[in-house]
Design an enzyme around this catalytic site. Structure first.
Site, PDB file in Angstrom:
ATOM      1  N   VAL A  43       0.827  -1.210   0.000  1.00 46.11           N
ATOM      2  CA  VAL A  43       0.000   0.000   0.000  1.00 46.11           C
ATOM      3  C   VAL A  43       0.862   1.260   0.000  1.00 46.11           C
ATOM      4  CG1 VAL A  43      -0.141   0.148   2.539  1.00 46.11           C
ATOM      5  CG2 VAL A  43      -2.026   1.043   1.154  1.00 46.11           C
ATOM      6  N   LYS A  44       2.099   1.142   0.488  1.00 42.08           N
ATOM      7  CA  LYS A  44       2.964   2.314   0.675  1.00 42.08           C
ATOM      8  C   LYS A  44       3.414   2.945  -0.649  1.00 42.08           C
ATOM      9  CE  LYS A  44       3.303   2.076   5.249  1.00 42.08           C
ATOM     10  NZ  LYS A  44       2.891   3.152   6.148  1.00 42.08           N
ATOM     11  N   ASP A  45       3.278   2.202  -1.760  1.00 44.44           N
ATOM     12  CA  ASP A  45       3.622   2.800  -3.058  1.00 44.44           C
ATOM     13  C   ASP A  45       2.822   4.068  -3.306  1.00 44.44           C
ATOM     14  OD1 ASP A  45       5.148   0.545  -3.332  1.00 44.44           O
ATOM     15  OD2 ASP A  45       4.085  -0.266  -5.069  1.00 44.44           O
ATOM     16  N   ALA A  48       4.203   6.953  -1.112  1.00 44.10           N
ATOM     17  CA  ALA A  48       5.596   7.246  -1.470  1.00 44.10           C
ATOM     18  C   ALA A  48       5.649   8.153  -2.700  1.00 44.10           C
ATOM     19  CB  ALA A  48       6.360   5.945  -1.728  1.00 44.10           C
TER      20      ALA A  48
END
Length: 326
Positions: A43-45, A48
């Protein structure tokens, strides 16, 4: 011809996948927001890329610069992918409790990795918060991301993850359940969903050793709640600015053992090879059983991929050593 211009254009629009066996005791429809379909497998894409684009837009991140961040691994991966496409260098500071796979993956995509001890106070100069901040001050032409307090983190989920869930459930979602670390996902998604329908309940999954649940219930930051724990990616010993406690309806805490056991169960019962926080999220969901009715549509978000935990939660020798299985 259908193709993406670069890997960053494949971020988002992840599927909703129904849970079947593992949630059989629940009366409601349970759908998982399956974030491992992002190119960096988490999910951090989303946040970021958003944090980088916002920093480029206002000049905090300049051409040829170095991106510096303290990460439990997944944010680093998202930042690294964007850095490769956009031409930046990366230095990531990671705590020694994170899996070896996460460190190896970050090095594989060209990042420099600095490892710090977990079992120190956040203010300690050796902590991963302190070291990443110091590197940000010392490194020329660098930008310290600070995902915990960076408003672009929650904004990414308000702009993409929340609207996707609303659209995919045709507005029928009644509950959103997610593990809480930096707070960006729960706060961004929660804000969007409550704007569409204020009756939607937002539940956070916390871990023992973290301050969130007690702080939410009492307003007290209790240092006695803080102790080292094994579960990766959720819980904190600080209060990140990205956690919007006002939009969270409640927290449930999950033990390290349950998180690990349910991470294995997801793989064996649903064919979902996911990370440690997914096990915590499912156990948290089961603990909230009495909050759901047969008409509810519950969405639980799964953060990352099982490949980052093969030496830990998916290794039975490790599980036995920890006392999690016989």
């Amino acid at each position: 011809m259908e193709y993406a211009e670069n890997i960053l254009e494949t971020i988002g629009n992840t599927p909703l996948v129904k849970l079947n066996k593992i949630t059989a005791e629940l009366p409601c429809l349970v759908l998982s927001k399956y974030e491992t379909f992002n190119p960096g497998n988490s999910v951090k894409d989303r946040m970021a890329l958003k944090m980088i684009e916002d920093a480029e837009a206002d000049g905090r991140l300049k051409p040829g610069g170095t991106i510096i961040e303290g990460t439990s691994g997944n944010t680093g991966m998202g930042l690294a992918l964007a850095a490769i496409v956009k031409g930046y260098k990366c230095i990531f500071v990671i705590s020694d409790k994170q899996s070896k796979e996460k460190m190896d993956i970050l090095r594989a995509v060209g990042a420099e990795v600095v490892v710090c001890p977990t079992d120190v106070e956040p203010e300690d100069p050796r902590s991963y918060y302190s070291v990443s901040k110091r590197l940000g001050e010392e490194t020329p032409n660098s930008w310290y991301v600070n995902q915990y307090d960076n408003p672009s983190n929650a904004a990414a989920h308000y702009e993409s993850t929340g609207p996707e869930i609303w659209k995919q459930t045709e507005g029928k979602i009644t509950h959103f359940v997610v593990g809480v670390g930096t707070g960006g996902t729960i706060s961004g998604v929660g804000k969007y969903l409550k704007e569409q329908n204020p009756n939607i309940k937002i539940w956070g999954v916390d871990t023992y050793g973290s301050v969130f649940k007690k702080y939410h219930e009492t307003g007290i930051f209790d240092e006695n709640e803080i102790y080292p724990y094994v579960t990766e990616g959720i819980g904190e010993d600080i209060l990140p600015e990205n956690v919007n406690f006002d939009i969270i309806d409640g927290f449930t805490k999950v033990t390290d053992k349950d998180a690990a056991v349910y991470t294995q169960k997801l793989a064996k019962e649903e064919g979902m090879f996911l990370g440690n926080s997914a096990g915590a999220a499912v156990k948290g969901l089961l603990q909230l059983k009495d909050k759901f009715t047969k008409d509810d549509v519950v969405v639980v978000l799964f953060h990352d991929h099982g490949s980052r935990y093969v030496g830990k939660m998916f290794n039975n020798d490790w599980m036995r050593k920890m006392g999690y299985i016989e």
